[in-house]
Design a protein around this motif. Sequence first.
Motif, PDB file in Angstrom:
ATOM      1  N   SER A  19       0.827  -1.210   0.000  1.00 19.50           N
ATOM      2  CA  SER A  19       0.000   0.000   0.000  1.00 19.50           C
ATOM      3  C   SER A  19       0.860   1.258   0.000  1.00 19.50           C
ATOM      4  O   SER A  19       0.526   2.230  -0.664  1.00 19.50           O
ATOM      5  N   THR A  20       2.018   1.205   0.668  1.00 22.95           N
ATOM      6  CA  THR A  20       2.910   2.375   0.650  1.00 22.95           C
ATOM      7  C   THR A  20       3.399   2.622  -0.775  1.00 22.95           C
ATOM      8  O   THR A  20       3.374   3.754  -1.275  1.00 22.95           O
ATOM      9  N   LEU A  21       3.819   1.552  -1.447  1.00 22.05           N
ATOM     10  CA  LEU A  21       4.268   1.683  -2.834  1.00 22.05           C
ATOM     11  C   LEU A  21       3.123   2.195  -3.713  1.00 22.05           C
ATOM     12  O   LEU A  21       3.307   3.106  -4.528  1.00 22.05           O
ATOM     13  N   ALA A  22       1.942   1.608  -3.541  1.00 16.83           N
ATOM     14  CA  ALA A  22       0.804   1.998  -4.387  1.00 16.83           C
ATOM     15  C   ALA A  22       0.461   3.478  -4.183  1.00 16.83           C
ATOM     16  O   ALA A  22       0.215   4.197  -5.150  1.00 16.83           O
ATOM     17  N   TYR A  63      -5.587   4.896  -6.757  1.00 17.89           N
ATOM     18  CA  TYR A  63      -5.097   3.750  -5.987  1.00 17.89           C
ATOM     19  C   TYR A  63      -6.298   2.920  -5.531  1.00 17.89           C
ATOM     20  O   TYR A  63      -7.182   3.436  -4.855  1.00 17.89           O
ATOM     21  N   VAL A  64      -6.305   1.661  -5.908  1.00 19.07           N
ATOM     22  CA  VAL A  64      -7.398   0.771  -5.484  1.00 19.07           C
ATOM     23  C   VAL A  64      -6.823  -0.304  -4.558  1.00 19.07           C
ATOM     24  O   VAL A  64      -6.034  -1.158  -4.986  1.00 19.07           O
ATOM     25  N   GLN A  67      -9.140   6.305  -0.290  1.00 20.30           N
ATOM     26  CA  GLN A  67     -10.245   5.377  -0.576  1.00 20.30           C
ATOM     27  C   GLN A  67     -11.087   5.149   0.676  1.00 20.30           C
ATOM     28  O   GLN A  67     -10.580   4.734   1.709  1.00 20.30           O
ATOM     29  N   ARG A  68     -12.385   5.431   0.591  1.00 16.05           N
ATOM     30  CA  ARG A  68     -13.309   5.158   1.693  1.00 16.05           C
ATOM     31  C   ARG A  68     -14.213   4.015   1.262  1.00 16.05           C
ATOM     32  O   ARG A  68     -14.641   3.949   0.108  1.00 16.05           O
ATOM     33  N   GLN A 101     -13.735  -4.809  -9.067  1.00 13.47           N
ATOM     34  CA  GLN A 101     -12.328  -4.463  -9.317  1.00 13.47           C
ATOM     35  C   GLN A 101     -12.083  -4.223 -10.816  1.00 13.47           C
ATOM     36  O   GLN A 101     -11.438  -3.254 -11.206  1.00 13.47           O
ATOM     37  N   ARG A 102     -12.632  -5.103 -11.651  1.00 13.85           N
ATOM     38  CA  ARG A 102     -12.403  -4.943 -13.096  1.00 13.85           C
ATOM     39  C   ARG A 102     -13.097  -3.696 -13.628  1.00 13.85           C
ATOM     40  O   ARG A 102     -12.547  -3.002 -14.483  1.00 13.85           O
TER      41      ARG A 102
END
Length: 227
Positions: free
Chosen positions: A18-21, A32-33, A77-78, A116-117
């Motif tokens: 998540s840090t990288l994303a 970012y998902v 993201q919430r 997701q898709r």
Amino acid sequence: MKKHMSIAIDGPSGVGKSTLAKNLSDRLGYAYVDTGAMFRTFAVLFLDKGIAPEDEEGISRALEDAEISIRYEDGVQRMILNGSDVTDRLRTEEVSHMASVSSQYSCVRERLLSVQRELAESNDVIMDGRDIGTVVLPDAGLKVFLTADSGVRALRRYNEYKEKGILDGRSVEDVEKEILDRDYRDSHRDIAPLKAAEDAFVLDTSRLNADEVTERIIERLNESKTC
Ligand code: DC
């Protein structure tokens, strides 16, 4: 219709996905998902309904009238479950455990796969999870698989929990055991197990800080554009 760019980031718990994303999202402007947050959101639903993690039928029934959606607030993201924002409830150990167990069921995975898709079809995305490069986005422009020693990952998680005040008296060893249990379950399930895609760029982050990891991936992205 314009085809959107996607970057898939997979790997075990506490490896720095998540840090990288988030860093890549800031640098590249892609959304970012966090797909783990989606599994955690359904875990909150199952816990609230008092369903046991092993009760696949109960879990399947609970999904029938469940509505999940994502909202971005200042780029964060919430997660919305049946109209309520549950984002602040997603990071407890109870939710982590329920998410890891319930994510093995096809009813849960199928519901989230379409969400997701759809997100990747309508936005440039950086998506992180366990099966993004292998199952969710097999045509992703770049696939990254992060690894790191379990001791290093446990220490990172321990410090994160401590900072957030959610350590609940656990030692680093306790946290390491939790993440090893989860990794075992996530990589040994029948459907979409945690594993690197054959064409993924595999990076060991044990001795790299967050900025170094981000730089390596940006380099890799630039190399792949010039190939
Ligand atoms: O990334 P995370 O720790 O928030 O994910 C929580 C759980 O959700 C993880 O143990 C396994 C599951 N998960 C999954 O099966 N597939 C994904 N793409 C993301 C998460």
